[in-house]
Structure formats: structure tokens, C-alpha cells
Design an enzyme around this catalytic site. Structure first.
Site, PDB file in Angstrom:
ATOM      1  N   MET A 148      63.598  20.208  18.172  1.00  0.00           N
ATOM      2  CA  MET A 148      62.515  20.866  17.438  1.00  0.00           C
ATOM      3  C   MET A 148      61.183  20.297  17.896  1.00  0.00           C
ATOM      4  SD  MET A 148      64.254  20.962  13.649  1.00  0.00           S
ATOM      5  CE  MET A 148      64.799  19.248  13.710  1.00  0.00           C
ATOM      6  N   ASN A 175      74.826  27.630  15.739  1.00  0.00           N
ATOM      7  CA  ASN A 175      73.495  27.405  15.186  1.00  0.00           C
ATOM      8  C   ASN A 175      73.051  28.641  14.399  1.00  0.00           C
ATOM      9  OD1 ASN A 175      70.158  27.036  16.607  1.00  0.00           O
ATOM     10  ND2 ASN A 175      70.950  26.239  14.701  1.00  0.00           N
ATOM     11  N   ALA A 200      68.579  23.057  12.137  1.00  0.00           N
ATOM     12  CA  ALA A 200      67.165  22.861  12.449  1.00  0.00           C
ATOM     13  C   ALA A 200      66.391  22.773  11.137  1.00  0.00           C
ATOM     14  CB  ALA A 200      66.647  23.991  13.335  1.00  0.00           C
ATOM     15  N   GLU A 201      66.019  23.925  10.584  1.00  0.00           N
ATOM     16  CA  GLU A 201      65.235  23.914   9.341  1.00  0.00           C
ATOM     17  C   GLU A 201      65.988  23.262   8.190  1.00  0.00           C
ATOM     18  OE1 GLU A 201      63.472  27.511   7.994  1.00  0.00           O
ATOM     19  OE2 GLU A 201      61.615  27.021   9.033  1.00  0.00           O
ATOM     20  N   CYS A 215      64.120  29.666  22.859  1.00  0.00           N
ATOM     21  CA  CYS A 215      62.860  29.719  22.117  1.00  0.00           C
ATOM     22  C   CYS A 215      62.289  31.137  22.135  1.00  0.00           C
ATOM     23  CB  CYS A 215      61.835  28.755  22.710  1.00  0.00           C
ATOM     24  SG  CYS A 215      60.269  28.741  21.790  1.00  0.00           S
ATOM     25  N   HIS A 259      72.859  30.185  19.301  1.00  0.00           N
ATOM     26  CA  HIS A 259      72.089  30.544  18.115  1.00  0.00           C
ATOM     27  C   HIS A 259      72.348  32.022  17.849  1.00  0.00           C
ATOM     28  CE1 HIS A 259      67.959  30.325  15.872  1.00  0.00           C
ATOM     29  NE2 HIS A 259      68.833  31.075  15.234  1.00  0.00           N
TER      30      HIS A 259
END
Length: 423
Positions: free
Chosen positions: A33, A223, A247-248, A123, A190
Site C-alpha cells: 500500500m 484479495n 489492504a483496507e 493498480c 484481486h
């Protein structure tokens, strides 16, 4: 027993052998991140159960050139010996790149300090579009193949890749198989397409991750959709993946990977908060102070933007109630000259404000002591998820904005993850 030769000792591990021997078969992984998975945060995450952590994304071109003097120091400090040191392993360094030569130059510089090098192919942000990297390489398969293969052929450690899915299962699987054939020894999938980001992130598609897992022979990390601890086993079951990456979820609750041994048996009713309260949700001010203590204790410098970003995410529920504290935190400025002084005194102002917030939270906790956590965690009708007491670390769940039905991503069944967030 066969003799151990020098050749065997220096043999590069790959696939599941790499996953098991070099990484320790991790189940809980913290995502790369930008400005947020820095060393201090990696240490805090490991303390709360993370078994593998990635560095923030590093721009291979800028790191290779080294023309901007602070860039290397700020993105991976090799001078003090803490990044990539014994307390920071296993570790994967992630680069964004579109030039194989620059990527290899940067990867060789950090090769001694990590267990693998990852290429960012996921990304979706505008900066990635402008820089021509991340998910905006999805249509250039020859270039992506060359990026991976160059590292595979020239590094002593494995190369891995993190990518986003395509709109169709077929193209997603074809892409994943190409990444494997190029030399990627682990894939992180992801389950969102490139267009799913920000307020329109929607739900990650776990079925596509399962299709990838069934199509390749290297380890696959899932993910997406990891909001509460209970989502981890749901994800592993639905995808068949070897591990989950957060992540978050990790940013708002670094203890997301830890089960709560005192949690009651979840109630079957989907309207009950108990089904979500199977993990640990520490007091957010305590996490913030722990993080600051790590920042102050290490020689490796932490950027002020990283510190402020972490504090606002950790404390978000409490700051929503105590807006005066939020305003005071926002006004704190830490200059580079102050940050570089011995003893970490530059961060003292943050500590003072957070300790004052903690005193207020203590009074709130005392006032609510006659109620259970479930009673204090009503279901938000806008999202379908519980809102925990404001003193606890918890996910930030954004309702989707209203939009025409045709513009919404297709709804997923429960086997594909948590319920759709939004109307």
C-alpha cells in the site's frame, strides 16, 4: 540421506517450495500500500498476526535512476539495516514498472533484503494510467511477460505478481496462466476489474479467483472483500486460495487476522451483529499509541504523511464523535528537520492529543459497561453491516452511490463473499 551441496544451498526456490520454505506457508498477508505498508506499520501488523507483509509500491524507474536523492531512502532504507532485517521478514518488495531493464536494476539493488520481488499489475488509479503501469499494462501481454521473465531469469529470489481480474473468467484465467508461464512463482488475484475503484469498488468476484486457483500450479493469494475476521475463512473456502491478502481491512484494524477467543457463537440470523464479531477489535487509541511508539523507537524514518494517514484511519470512528480532536490532529505538522531529531520527539504532539482522546473514550466505555458488544453494534441499514462502538477498530464500509441498475456490477451470491455493500 543425500549430501547437501553448495549448488543445492544456492538453488532458487519456486512455487510451493518457495511458499513453504521461504515464506513459511503464510495464511494472513498484508497488501502493498503506497505510503501505508511502511516499516513501522509492517511491525504493528506482524504483532497482530500478519505472517507476510509487502512493502509499499516502489517506482522502479525512480529507484533505478537514484537521481532524486531522498527517493531511495524514503522508499527502502538500506542504511540502518532495519528494512528487510530479521524483524521484517518474510518480506516481499513490490515495484511498478514498464521497462524490464529499469525493473531489473532496482530489483537487484533490493534483492538481498527480501524474499521475493513482486510486480504491480493491479493498480487502477489515475497515477498508474499516467505512469503506464499497474492494471494499465493489462492489454500488453508481451511487455508483462518480459517484465516477469527478466526477473525470473536474473534474480536469485523468486518473482511474484499481483493483478486484477478481467470482465470474463476466460480472459482472467488466460492472463494468469501467462503470468505463470513467464516465471511468476506466486500470484495474488484481486477479484475486481480495473474500473472498480474508490466509491465504486463494489464487490470482488471470488469465483474468478477460484478459477485462477484451479488453472495454475503456483500458490494463489486471494484479495478482496476481507472486512471482518470471519470473511477470511469464507474467502478461503470460496476461492480455494492458499492465503488471503488484506489492504483496507488491515489499515482500519491491524488485528483483523486475530480471532477473538471470547467471541460467542454467531447467531444464524443475518440481522445479528454476532456473525461479524468473531475477531479482535482493539481500542483504536491503544493501536494508535502502539504505532507511534514503533515509529519513535526505530532508526528508519517514517514519513509524516504515512503517520497522519494511519492515525486518521485507526481513529476514524472516535474522531467522528469528537470532531474537535479530529481538527486538532489535522492541524499537527511535522517538519522533516524535527522528524530527524533523536528520540522521536516530533511525534509527541500526536501522542498528547491521542491520550486526551483515550481519556474521553474511557468515560464512554464506562458509561456503556452494562451492555454487550452485540447490543452496542447496531446493523447499518445502508450497508447491512454492524457499526461497532466508536472506541473500537473496525472496517470503514462505504455505501455505493445511487446509480442506474445497468451501471452496477452484477450481484454476487454468498458463496462469492460478503453481501453487496449498498442499496
Amino acid at each position: 540421506m543425500p549430501a547437501v551441496t553448495l549448488e543445492n544451498q544456492n538453488r532458487k526456490l519456486g512455487g510451493y517450495e518457495f511458499f513453504e520454505k521461504a515464506l513459511g506457508s503464510p495464511k494472513y498477508i498484508v497488501a502493498p500500500m503506497v505510503d501505508q505498508s511502511e516499516l513501522a506499520w509492517r511491525k504493528l501488523s506482524r504483532k497482530y498476526g500478519a505472517q507476510l507483509v509487502y512493502t509499499p509500491m516502489i517506482n522502479a524507474k525512480m529507484y533505478a535512476e537514484g537521481s532524486r536523492k531522498p527517493y531511495r531512502e524514503q522508499n527502502f532504507d538500506t542504511v540502518h539495516g532495519e528494512e528487510g532485517g530479521p524483524e521484517d521478514r518474510p518480506l516481499i518488495v513490490q515495484f511498478c514498472a514498464n521497462n524490464p531493464s529499469q525493473l531489473l536494476t532496482s530489483a537487484k539493488l533490493l534483492e538481498p533484503y527480501c524474499d521475493a520481488v513482486d510486480i504491480n499489475l493491479g493498480c487502477p488509479q489515475d497515477i498508474a494510467r499516467r505512469g503506464h503501469y499497474g492494471s494499465f499494462l493489462q492489454d500488453e501481454w508481451d511487455l508483462v511477460h518480459k517484465l516477469i521473465h527478466t526477473l525470473h531469469e536474473n534474480l536469485s529470489i523468486p518473482v511474484t505478481a499481483k493483478f486484477r481480474v478481467f470482465p470474463t473468467v476466460e480472459k482472467t484465467v488466460e492472463y494468469a496462466k501467462m503470468l505463470e508461464s513467464a516465471g511468476a512463482q506466486m500470484l495474488t488475484c484481486h477479484g475486481r476489474i480495473r474500473e472498480q475503484r474508490g466509491q465504486r469498488s463494489g464487490l470482488a468476484d471470488w469465483e474468478k479467483i477460484r478459477a485462477v486457483k484451479e488453472a495454475v500450479s503456483v500458490p494463489v493469494v486471494a484479495n478482496g472483500n476481507i472486512l471482518f475476521h470471519g470473511d477470511i475463512e469464507k474467502c478461503l473456502s470460496a476461492t480455494g486460495a492458499d492465503a488471503v491478502m488484506s489492504a483496507e481491512g488491515n489499515l482500519y484494524n491491524p488485528a483483523i487476522f486475530q480471532p477473538d477467543p471470547s467471541a460467542i457463537e454467531p447467531v444464524a440470523s443475518t440481522s445479528s451483529a454476532s456473525q461479524y464479531l468473531t475477531g479482535q477489535h482493539p481500542r483504536n487509541t491503544h493501536l494508535a499509541l502502539e504505532y507511534l511508539a514503533i515509529v519513535k523507537s526505530q532508526k528508519t524514518l517514517t514519513t509524516p504523511s504515512a503517520v497522519k494517514g494511519h492515525l486518521f484511519k485507526l481513529l476514524r470512528p472516535a474522531l467522528s464523535k469528537y470532531t474537535d480532536i479530529r481538527e486538532r490532529l489535522g492541524r499537527v505538522r511535522v517538519e522533516r528537520a524535527d522528524r530527524d531529531k533523536e528520540g522521536g520527539t516530533a511525534w509527541d504532539k500526536y501522542e498528547e492529543i491521542i491520550e486526551e482522546l483515550d481519556e474521553r473514550l474511557e468515560r464512554d466505555i464506562e458509561a456503556a459497561s452494562d451492555r454487550t458488544l452485540e447490543e452496542l453494534s447496531p446493523i447499518d441499514p445502508a450497508t447491512g453491516f454492524p457499526v461497532l462502538p466508536h472506541w473500537l477498530a473496525q472496517p470503514y464500509i462505504r455505501p455505493l452511490p445511487a446509480e442506474p441498475e445497468a451501471a452496477k456490477p452484477p450481484a454476487q451470491g454468498k458463496e462469492s463473499g460478503v453481501e453487496v455493500v449498498g442499496p
